[in-house]
Scaffold this motif. Structure first.
Motif, mmCIF file in Angstrom:
data_model
loop_
_atom_site.group_PDB
_atom_site.id
_atom_site.type_symbol
_atom_site.label_atom_id
_atom_site.label_comp_id
_atom_site.label_asym_id
_atom_site.label_seq_id
_atom_site.Cartn_x
_atom_site.Cartn_y
_atom_site.Cartn_z
ATOM 1 N N ALA A 1 34.391 19.322 39.607
ATOM 2 C CA ALA A 1 33.681 21.234 39.062
ATOM 3 C C ALA A 1 34.561 21.116 38.003
ATOM 4 O O ALA A 1 36.039 20.476 37.798
ATOM 5 N N ASP A 2 33.887 21.828 37.147
ATOM 6 C CA ASP A 2 34.140 22.184 35.785
ATOM 7 C C ASP A 2 34.974 23.793 35.314
ATOM 8 O O ASP A 2 35.815 24.046 34.840
ATOM 9 N N TRP A 3 34.966 24.132 37.059
ATOM 10 C CA TRP A 3 34.589 26.163 36.368
ATOM 11 C C TRP A 3 34.673 26.141 37.764
ATOM 12 O O TRP A 3 34.156 25.917 38.820
ATOM 13 N N LEU A 4 36.363 27.042 38.071
ATOM 14 C CA LEU A 4 36.581 27.425 39.705
ATOM 15 C C LEU A 4 36.497 28.551 39.655
ATOM 16 O O LEU A 4 37.594 29.264 38.726
ATOM 17 N N VAL A 5 36.429 29.280 40.729
ATOM 18 C CA VAL A 5 36.758 31.000 40.969
ATOM 19 C C VAL A 5 37.544 31.302 42.084
ATOM 20 O O VAL A 5 37.073 31.097 42.838
ATOM 21 N N LEU A 6 38.151 31.812 41.828
ATOM 22 C CA LEU A 6 39.490 32.597 43.081
ATOM 23 C C LEU A 6 39.438 33.753 43.405
ATOM 24 O O LEU A 6 39.255 34.541 42.419
ATOM 25 N N VAL A 7 39.436 34.253 44.228
ATOM 26 C CA VAL A 7 39.337 35.806 44.549
ATOM 27 C C VAL A 7 39.756 36.494 45.683
ATOM 28 O O VAL A 7 41.193 35.048 46.431
ATOM 29 N N ASP A 8 39.965 37.414 45.880
ATOM 30 C CA ASP A 8 40.868 38.017 46.928
ATOM 31 C C ASP A 8 40.105 38.046 48.045
ATOM 32 O O ASP A 8 39.327 37.818 48.289
ATOM 33 N N GLU A 9 41.188 38.762 49.247
ATOM 34 C CA GLU A 9 40.591 38.684 50.575
ATOM 35 C C GLU A 9 39.309 39.924 50.605
ATOM 36 O O GLU A 9 38.233 39.607 51.281
ATOM 37 N N SER A 10 39.026 40.402 49.771
ATOM 38 C CA SER A 10 37.871 41.416 49.512
ATOM 39 C C SER A 10 37.393 40.969 48.961
ATOM 40 O O SER A 10 35.505 41.544 48.422
ATOM 41 N N GLY A 11 37.042 39.317 48.230
ATOM 42 C CA GLY A 11 36.298 38.667 47.392
ATOM 43 C C GLY A 11 35.501 39.113 46.498
ATOM 44 O O GLY A 11 35.361 38.731 45.254
#
Length: 139
Positions: free
Chosen positions: A47-57
Motif C-alpha cells: 500500500a502506498d496510500w492509507l487512510v485512518l477514520v474515526d468511529e463514525s467513519g
C-alpha cells in the motif's frame, strides 16, 4: 451564503506508511478505511496510500508512501515539517470555484488533475508554499 471546502484529512508522508499508520491507529484509537487494512493472508503489503477514520467513519489522517524523507528538525526550521491537507468538494463545478477562490486568496496552482474521471483534483500551494489538494469526493 458562500460554500467552503471541508477538510477531508491531514496527509503525512512516510518512508514506511504502514508503520506510521499503525502508530496513529493505536495512539488515537482510529481504524483503517475499509480496504486499507493490513493484508491478513501473508501477501506483500504494498500500500502506498492509507487512510485512518474515526468511529463514525470520518477521515482523520492519511499516509503517503515516499522513497525518502528528511526527518523534521523542529523546533528549528533546518528541515521543516512535512504534511499537507486534502479538502473535498462535491462537484467539478465546486472544484473550479474553490480553485478560483484559493488563487484569489494567494494560492498558486502546482498540479492540475481536474480532467481525471475518478477523482478530479488540483494541488495548490498556500501563500507560504505549503501544498494542499482540493478534490471531488463523496467523503
Amino acid at each position: 451564503m458562500p460554500r467552503f471546502p471541508i477538510l477531508m484529512h491531514t496527509a503525512l508522508d512516510a518512508t514506511d506508511g504502514r508503520e506510521l499508520a499503525e502508530f496513529y491507529r493505536a495512539f488515537l484509537g482510529l481504524r483503517y478505511r475499509p480496504g486499507d487494512e493490513p493484508p491478513d493472508d501473508g501477501s506483500v503489503d504494498d500500500a502506498d496510500w492509507l487512510v485512518l477514520v474515526d468511529e463514525s467513519g470520518q477521515r482523520v489522517l492519511a499516509f503517503n508512501q515516499v522513497a525518502s524523507l528528511a526527518r523534521p528538525t523542529w523546533p528549528t526550521d533546518e528541515v521543516p515539517k512535512q504534511m499537507h491537507h486534502d479538502f473535498r468538494v462535491s462537484s467539478v463545478v465546486e472544484l473550479e470555484e474553490q480553485r478560483r477562490r484559493a488563487e484569489e486568496l494567494g494560492a498558486v496552482l502546482l498540479y492540475d488533475r481536474s480532467d481525471d474521471e475518478g477523482e478530479p483534483l488540483y494541488v495548490l500551494a498556500d501563500p507560504a508554499g505549503h501544498p494542499f489538494c482540493v478534490l471531488v469526493s463523496a467523503g
